[in-house]
Scaffold this motif. Structure first.
Motif, PDB file in Angstrom:
ATOM      1  N   ALA A 230     -58.699  64.298  88.158  1.00  0.00           N
ATOM      2  CA  ALA A 230     -57.341  64.698  87.380  1.00  0.00           C
ATOM      3  C   ALA A 230     -56.979  63.858  85.817  1.00  0.00           C
ATOM      4  N   THR A 234     -57.499  64.834  81.931  1.00  0.00           N
ATOM      5  CA  THR A 234     -56.632  64.777  81.173  1.00  0.00           C
ATOM      6  C   THR A 234     -57.345  64.125  79.617  1.00  0.00           C
ATOM      7  N   LEU A 237     -59.784  66.371  77.745  1.00  0.00           N
ATOM      8  CA  LEU A 237     -58.905  67.552  76.934  1.00  0.00           C
ATOM      9  C   LEU A 237     -58.641  66.343  75.968  1.00  0.00           C
ATOM     10  N   TYR A 349     -55.270  54.444  76.896  1.00  0.00           N
ATOM     11  CA  TYR A 349     -53.488  54.734  77.059  1.00  0.00           C
ATOM     12  C   TYR A 349     -53.055  53.856  75.433  1.00  0.00           C
TER      13      TYR A 349
ATOM     14  N   PRO B 145     -51.000  62.908  86.679  1.00  0.00           N
ATOM     15  CA  PRO B 145     -51.659  63.299  88.639  1.00  0.00           C
ATOM     16  C   PRO B 145     -51.416  62.404  89.930  1.00  0.00           C
ATOM     17  N   SER B 158     -53.798  58.566  88.006  1.00  0.00           N
ATOM     18  CA  SER B 158     -53.618  57.900  86.288  1.00  0.00           C
ATOM     19  C   SER B 158     -51.878  58.998  85.954  1.00  0.00           C
ATOM     20  N   PHE B 255     -50.402  69.356  77.672  1.00  0.00           N
ATOM     21  CA  PHE B 255     -52.159  69.014  77.774  1.00  0.00           C
ATOM     22  C   PHE B 255     -52.256  67.803  78.068  1.00  0.00           C
ATOM     23  N   GLY B 256     -51.203  66.682  78.129  1.00  0.00           N
ATOM     24  CA  GLY B 256     -51.379  65.370  78.500  1.00  0.00           C
ATOM     25  C   GLY B 256     -51.555  65.135  79.489  1.00  0.00           C
ATOM     26  N   LEU B 257     -51.579  64.464  80.518  1.00  0.00           N
ATOM     27  CA  LEU B 257     -51.428  63.815  82.389  1.00  0.00           C
ATOM     28  C   LEU B 257     -49.804  64.748  82.682  1.00  0.00           C
ATOM     29  N   ALA B 260     -51.336  69.322  81.295  1.00  0.00           N
ATOM     30  CA  ALA B 260     -52.506  69.812  81.969  1.00  0.00           C
ATOM     31  C   ALA B 260     -53.201  68.863  83.580  1.00  0.00           C
ATOM     32  N   GLY B 261     -52.859  67.614  83.491  1.00  0.00           N
ATOM     33  CA  GLY B 261     -53.304  66.786  84.291  1.00  0.00           C
ATOM     34  C   GLY B 261     -52.790  66.807  85.924  1.00  0.00           C
TER      35      GLY B 261
END
Lengths: 354, 354
Positions: A230, A234, A237, A349, B145, B158, B255-257, B260-261
């Motif tokens: 995951a 991410t 993406l 990050y 996630p 992460s 749409f980050g961790l 979406a993650g």
């Protein structure tokens, strides 16, 4: 009922041909020189040997050598279903025959390199067609999570059709309106095509998690490695988003069907994930390819080989921000330089990430 | 070395306690009245019976009845690891003891209802603490996630730590800086918390695809139902985005961790996906729960039960645009009204979607 030519009789072209037949069109499925066995089989009893379905009767199969006979003034749409390496070939076949204003719908996914820049395949097709005096051909593309075998089995699939021309877009959406095919419209051809091309590439990295799991096994407490997958998903993406942004596409495409949706489905099954898994076990790309997948086309790796050198140049020139694409660099190094696939966590990050 | 109290000795609280111990802190893991077996086991030989790991020695276990003895002026951080139903309880336990300015880091995920509006749990905690004269308690939360069992096995994970106070955020990021824990900072507490709460809810819908596959089987050509799952995944992300937007969070979180993650990982494994699968086979929620998962907490369904009525009211009032949340409505109807889970495809792709 529209007369439609689908060029390329591989799994996606043929599954899409069936969809077009289901929605009442007369479909001419045209095989390339690689597809002759498929064409012979479809002609014999309708069976597509790779999709393992019997195509409807209003899909008729032809060889590319017959193109001249079937491209006439009744053709309303050309669908490109060849693989990315076959786009120039397809342009050369269809260019001399095509009437002006007949649109081309691209199923083919990939990116091309021109000089020192990247372009989407519809751009390459558009430019290629100018050699044949065709300057106004409207172009559209299909993106989103759609495994061909599932489409061929008429299982629920969601896609996005991208076309800057809204009237043509509307026509295309109506053309494919089947109960099992849920098509959303978008005018962001650039964003959709960048997403569609890159999802295979990044799936190599998400697949790494499966390889690590195979190599290291379950933890003593039974833990797997979903968190790892995951995290990579991410990051993929985020880097797709970066490329869409610098190439002029829209963020909506990134976390819609073309981006997040297609990346999701590509990570669940398929050859790119299998290659990623091999890399995740510690194998180098060339060994993994030659020993384990010698006869498979790994689209994500093919793309890396096509654009890898250009990507590096663009990063060196500062045209691509290096800090925005750490996973991209790792994948390029793994495929193009045959290095171990490494996950550069510390580079994911940085807070000043573009 | 900071003295840190983790309230709640379930899997996530305890895995996080181990992380804090690994990074050199003195951790006081405090069980609720539901955790006494866990506390006894950790005290006996360090073993956490659910995580199936032996916690480090600098994690010491206590019962909540001992809170008074351990909350002193040396405590630098309180971590809430209780489940969402236990937040008020945790506030009532810690409120009378807490010194001003000691921050609270929330692992607990969920949404609360106040009057006719939704709020994130840090807001509920903040308001609850005012009863104890605590008005300036800084709040932060962890999203992204991170399956607890994998964290406990020290597998690569992460996450995003969200905190509006950037100095505190920096301190927290340093506090958890372990080689296997990749934490990104965000100031978007609202966005991260909305994503974290809703991912379980929407995983019920993505799991539907597995249930449909079980019920209908492979297609004759071997096709599965990944396209269906990916279409639902994308729609879930779109509806999460809508809620984040109207509640004042940021799209980057979606749409980050955190978005979406976490949705990705939640769809790969866990109880919400299992319940979704049961619903996908055609079972009604109450039957699925009582016959197949009577002893499991299904966080996504619990959330539906907490917020379902309020959601309907907000839709009726027009405060939530009905056309933006078709999947949300289907899930609420399935869980709260015990209706079959239906996928309203025709409502997903209206072009005027907000």
């Amino acid at each position: 009922m529209a007369k439609i030519i689908v060029l390329g009789a591989g799994v996606m072209g043929s599954a899409f041909a069936q969809l077009l037949a289901d929605t009442g069109n007369q479909v001419f499925l045209v095989g390339t020189h690689l597809d002759q066995d498929i064409i012979d089989s479809v002609r014999a009893d309708g069976t597509h040997p790779k999709l393992k379905v019997k195509l409807p009767e209003n899909v008729r199969a032809f060889s590319y050598t017959q193109l001249e006979d079937i491209v006439d003034q009744h053709v309303r749409l050309i669908v490109f279903g060849v693989n990315s390496a076959g786009v120039d070939w397809a342009v050369a076949r269809i260019g001399p025959l095509l009437k002006p204003q007949v649109p081309i719908l691209m199923l083919t996914k990939g990116l091309a390199v021109q000089g020192h820049s990247l372009k989407i395949l519809p751009q390459a097709v558009k430019e290629g067609l100018t050699q044949y005096g065709l300057s106004g051909i409207p172009l559209a593309a299909v993106g989103g999570p759609c495994i061909a075998g599932e489409l061929a089995a008429r299982r629920q699939s969601s896609v996005v059709i991208a076309c800057p021309d809204t009237a043509l877009l509307e026509w295309l959406l109506n053309l494919v309106d089947a109960p099992y095919y849920h098509a959303r419209g978008s005018t962001d051809l650039m964003g959709v095509e960048v997403c569609a091309a890159l999802k295979n590439f990044y799936t190599l990295a998400v697949g790494y998690a499966s390889g690590q799991l195979e190599q290291r096994g379950k933890a003593p407490n039974g833990a797997l490695m979903h968190n790892l997958a995951a995290g990579l998903f991410t990051q993929a993406l985020a880097e797709i988003h970066y490329f869409v942004k610098i190439l002029g596409g829209q963020i909506d495409s990134v976390f819609g069907l073309a981006g997040a949706g297609d990346l999701y489905v590509t990570c669940q099954a398929g050859r790119n994930g299998r290659m990623g898994k091999l890399l995740g076990t510690g194998l180098l790309y060339r060994e993994a390819k030659s020993k384990h997948m010698p006869d498979d086309t790994i689209e994500g790796a093919e793309l890396a080989l096509v654009i890898g050198r250009t990507l590096k140049q663009l990063i060196d020139k500062g045209a691509i921000a290096q800090k925005a694409v750490p996973l991209t660099e790792s994948i390029v190094e793994a495929v193009c330089d045959n290095q171990p696939l490494l996950i550069p966590w510390d580079r994911f990050y940085s807070k000043s990430k573009t």
